[in-house]
Design a protein around this motif. Structure first.
Motif: not given
Length: 398
Positions: A336-339, A362-369
């Motif tokens: 999900t980072s873009g690899g 896992l801390t629910q701070r990834a925003g739109a992704r």
């Protein structure tokens, strides 16, 4: 003390990209200044005083880094006094993974309450010829690979050709991995390349090693990252969200990149063995994983690793990618980072950037992704063509 639970309490990084300056440039980027800002940000996010930091485990900087004995210099520059280890580790693509593992072990062994896993990678201003010569001598057999000009991308191209032959996958199937990763990267502020691409863009990009083209492979990148690890008991006193290291596994199959005896080159046996050990350590199965950050320099590698660790079935990884099962919103989101192709690949730090992505997810701070309700994440790293693998399972803290 070996049963001590270790968690990640904070993480910080600079965007992956071209940062290194050349020796004749008027303005010079200095590695320790870049890394010190990242460390400060991570420590401030954790809400700890620097006197709490007991150990620092560095991903060894690239040979192009001007400051030698970097770890002890950096410790002095940061003004830290540590009762645990201050050291650098190196293991090709596993370097960042080893730094993460050794920092965790400092806590498990009771030598640290808080440990940093950190590093800086600078290489983009170094000439391609110099870097490739170094890479071939570092990763290949100098009696065969290097004189023949057998580059790392050549291994993966061989994997791709074999996989397409055995399982009927197409170039478009492989390209779908790059397209998916670029979509993920478009949502990641740390990613190098964020402009969406199509399968046709990948297929029409410049050939590198048949059947792989430019958009199938990673760019050369710089980066800097710091993870703050701590005893779980201590982390709970900080009142911050954290991510627990739930399980780990490793395996080296005694092969240096490409073996000199018959074996299944696309089975990625080391990743399969390491993943099973990690699942057993965590008390879970592959079906419990919610997302994965896989060390996969090329599109074919992501497909093969996803199969080896049990996230997709053997021979089905390419189809799963083309069907968007491994994309955000799919059955098992991968990278999900873009690899490596789009987030970027500062090779010695890539495992730490992977850990950072799982921490954010896992801390629910990834925003739109953000992957909804993500609880368990898997990350991998390798020595080269997955002749060896190190796998960690991370878990959302309760």
């Amino acid at each position: 003390m070996l049963s001590t639970s270790v968690v990640i309490v904070a993480a910080s990084a600079i965007p992956v990209g071209k940062i290194q300056t050349g020796p004749l440039d008027d303005y010079q980027v200095v590695e320790h200044e870049v890394l010190s800002r990242v460390v400060t940000a991570a420590v401030n996010e954790a809400g700890i005083d620097k006197s709490s930091i007991d150990s620092l485990v560095f991903s060894e900087p690239h040979i192009y880094t001007q400051q030698r004995y970097f770890s002890t210099f950096m410790t002095s520059y940061l003004g830290l006094q540590c009762r645990g280890a201050v050291m650098e580790v190196m293991g090709n693509g596993m370097t960042g993974g080893f730094a993460f593992e050794q920092a965790a072990d400092q806590i498990r062994l009771g030598r640290a309450k808080v440990a940093l896993a950190l590093g800086v990678n600078m290489e983009t201003a170094t000439s391609a010829a110099q870097h490739m010569n170094m890479s071939m001598r570092a990763t290949g057999d100098i009696d065969f690979h290097s004189p023949a000009g057998f580059t790392p991308i050549s291994w993966y191209a061989m994997d791709a050709t074999r996989y397409m032959h055995e399982h009927g996958a197409t170039r478009a199937d492989l390209a779908s991995v790059a397209v998916k990763n670029r979509l993920h990267a478009s949502l990641n502020p740390l990613a190098h390349f964020r402009k969406p691409i199509t399968v046709e863009d990948v297929l029409n990009s410049r050939p590198v090693v048949e059947p792989l083209s430019l958009l199938d492979v990673p760019p050369r990148d710089d980066g800097a990252v710091c993870l703050v690890l701590a005893e779980e008991e201590y982390a709970r006193t900080l009142g911050k969200p954290f991510v627990r290291i739930r399980g780990r596994g490793s395996y080296h199959e005694g092969i240096h990149q490409v073996g000199d005896r018959p074996y299944d080159m696309i089975a990625f046996n080391s990743a399969a063995r390491a993943a099973q050990a990690a699942y057993q350590d965590a008390g879970i199965s592959a079906a419990d994983i919610d997302l994965a950050e896989l060390y996969a320099p090329c599109t074919i590698v992501e497909i093969l690793v996803s199969e080896a660790v049990g996230l997709t079935k053997r021979g089905d990884g390419a189809r799963a990618a083309a069907a968007r099962e491994t994309a955000l919103g799919g059955r098992i989101p991968i990278n999900t980072s873009g690899g490596c192709q789009s987030r970027g690949h500062p090779a010695r730090l890539t495992p730490l950037y992977n850990a950072l992505e799982l921490f954010e997810q896992l801390t629910q701070r990834a925003g739109a992704r953000q992957v909804a309700d993500a609880r368990l994440g898997l990350m991998s790293c390798e020595l080269g063509n997955y002749n060896a693998a190190l796998i960690h399972v991370l878990e959302r803290g309760q």
